[in-house]
Design an enzyme around this catalytic site. Sequence first.
Site, PDB file in Angstrom:
ATOM      1  N   TRP A 172       2.323   1.671  -3.425  1.00 52.36           N
ATOM      2  CA  TRP A 172       1.302   2.092  -4.379  1.00 52.36           C
ATOM      3  C   TRP A 172       1.230   3.608  -4.455  1.00 52.36           C
ATOM      4  CZ3 TRP A 172      -3.005   5.171  -4.095  1.00 52.36           C
ATOM      5  CH2 TRP A 172      -3.885   5.114  -5.176  1.00 52.36           C
ATOM      6  N   HIS A 173       1.492   4.269  -3.338  1.00 51.36           N
ATOM      7  CA  HIS A 173       1.351   5.715  -3.295  1.00 51.36           C
ATOM      8  C   HIS A 173       2.500   6.450  -3.975  1.00 51.36           C
ATOM      9  CE1 HIS A 173      -1.757   4.832  -0.306  1.00 51.36           C
ATOM     10  NE2 HIS A 173      -2.198   6.037  -0.533  1.00 51.36           N
ATOM     11  N   GLY A 174       3.611   5.808  -4.207  1.00 47.97           N
ATOM     12  CA  GLY A 174       4.686   6.506  -4.892  1.00 47.97           C
ATOM     13  C   GLY A 174       5.986   5.739  -4.885  1.00 47.97           C
ATOM     14  N   PHE A 218      -0.363   9.993  -8.151  1.00 56.50           N
ATOM     15  CA  PHE A 218      -0.102   8.585  -7.869  1.00 56.50           C
ATOM     16  C   PHE A 218      -0.683   7.671  -8.938  1.00 56.50           C
ATOM     17  CE2 PHE A 218      -0.377  10.198  -3.272  1.00 56.50           C
ATOM     18  CZ  PHE A 218       0.921  10.616  -3.336  1.00 56.50           C
ATOM     19  N   CYS A 228       0.835  -1.198   0.000  1.00 52.14           N
ATOM     20  CA  CYS A 228       0.000   0.000   0.000  1.00 52.14           C
ATOM     21  C   CYS A 228       0.873   1.253   0.000  1.00 52.14           C
ATOM     22  CB  CYS A 228      -0.923   0.001   1.215  1.00 52.14           C
ATOM     23  SG  CYS A 228      -1.957   1.476   1.386  1.00 52.14           S
TER      24      CYS A 228
END
Length: 497
Positions: free
Chosen positions: A328-330, A497, A325
């Site tokens: 996933w954001h960066g 993102f 997770c």
Amino acid sequence: MAYTELTFFLYFAVLAAVYFVLPAKARWGWLLLGSLGYVFLWEVAAGFFVLGVALATYLGGILVAPQPEKPNLEKRKTILAVFLLLLFGLLVICKYAGMAADTVNDIAGALGASRRVELPDILLPVGLSFYTFASAGYLIDVYRGGAEAEKSFGKYLLFLAFFPNFSSGPIERSNHLLRQLRSLSSVRLWDAGRIGSGALTVLWGYFLKLVVADRAAILVSSVFDQFWNHGSFALLVGALVFSIQIYGDFAGGSYMALGFARILGIELTDNFNAPYFSLSIKEFWRRWHISLSSWFRDYLYIPLGGNRKGEARKYFNTAVVFLICGLWHGANWTFLVWGALHAAYQIIGGLTREKREALYRRWRIDTASPAFRAAQRLTVFLLSAFAWIFFRAGSLTEAGVYVWRLFARPDLWNVMNGSIYELGLDVTEMNLLFLGTAVLFLVDFLRDRKKKEFAALVGEQPVVLRVLIALALVTAILFFGCYGSRFGESAFIYAEF
């Protein structure tokens, strides 16, 4: 073409005006044309990417769908694995190749090697992280038999490219959005209650973004961009205000998407449910970015075994989910640490739960009392604010120095000397930020108590009060919104993102 741009507002107005007078059977086609136009106008490459992903996963859905006359589970499983590898492989290459090369070069440099891995600039198309997850969820649902393989490529493409939620979510499921697109011709468009609810939701989103988040962004940038010059007080304020900024920014964008879609007769997933009123970090993730957290729960955590295989495996699965997770954001190690912190919060909370409950019983603490619950909510807010430091920092080094100065450079006497007005906002702007934040928390308090979203809360009021609330939002947005040369442009955080 972000929601806050005048061009988007005009684009939506023209699209909606035509949409409302078209024959029912032509609605989805017009929405598809408008959505593709929106994507291509924003970024031409993004348009071709979503077309390619849609075509591949549309065919994949047909191939992995259960066929009673030809049951072949292993074959379908292999096909699903191939399509998921291709899908996530595309995401990894576009989003993480640069991070991987930089990491290899850093390690090689530390070992004394002179050769470097050089990669060409790789485009990260807008919305890629969102529609890859939506299409992956669709493939898995079809494979499991929980969703029907879509026969119309146009409607499936609209499912992935639908413009209100294309750039920053929510991540929709086929059983929710695609099902609505299939029956769009039966929707009663001229419904004053629904249109009014959508408009109020849009206004609330604009208020959160322009009045709260973009004003908070000025202070946050002032602190984080010069964190080495600040002591504990300013750094604490910066971290707390960033917690407000990212909530107002992301929730504001989500409410705009939900409202614009509702005006068109389509319901998107409500992505936020008063997250800072959570009593635990676990609950926080049931209220924050709901579409993403539920995606990870259904397609990663549960398939890994969830909590069905013992405590150790449950915590391992939790760690895996939150590390992914975070990534996933960066493509930055700071996001990985942010995810790791949230995993650690939940693991520590689980491991200490029985001991804490025994302690509460021994000390006769009423865990249902308002004071205890207020303390729980404050703890969740502070823990999430600490983790947001890593989310906002440009590197692990910056985050580390920020945290070190936060605890090692005490100057809390600055609370009383007015130095807070030297952090990018003058007295008037700081008061506006305070009032906007107070309104945000008041609405969330009511939502937490009454279990209803903003438009539903307003809808319960007398007509005169509903009109006054709408006028107050419009006035606040027009007169106190942060836009133009005075404040500079502040893009939606999650669109990156």
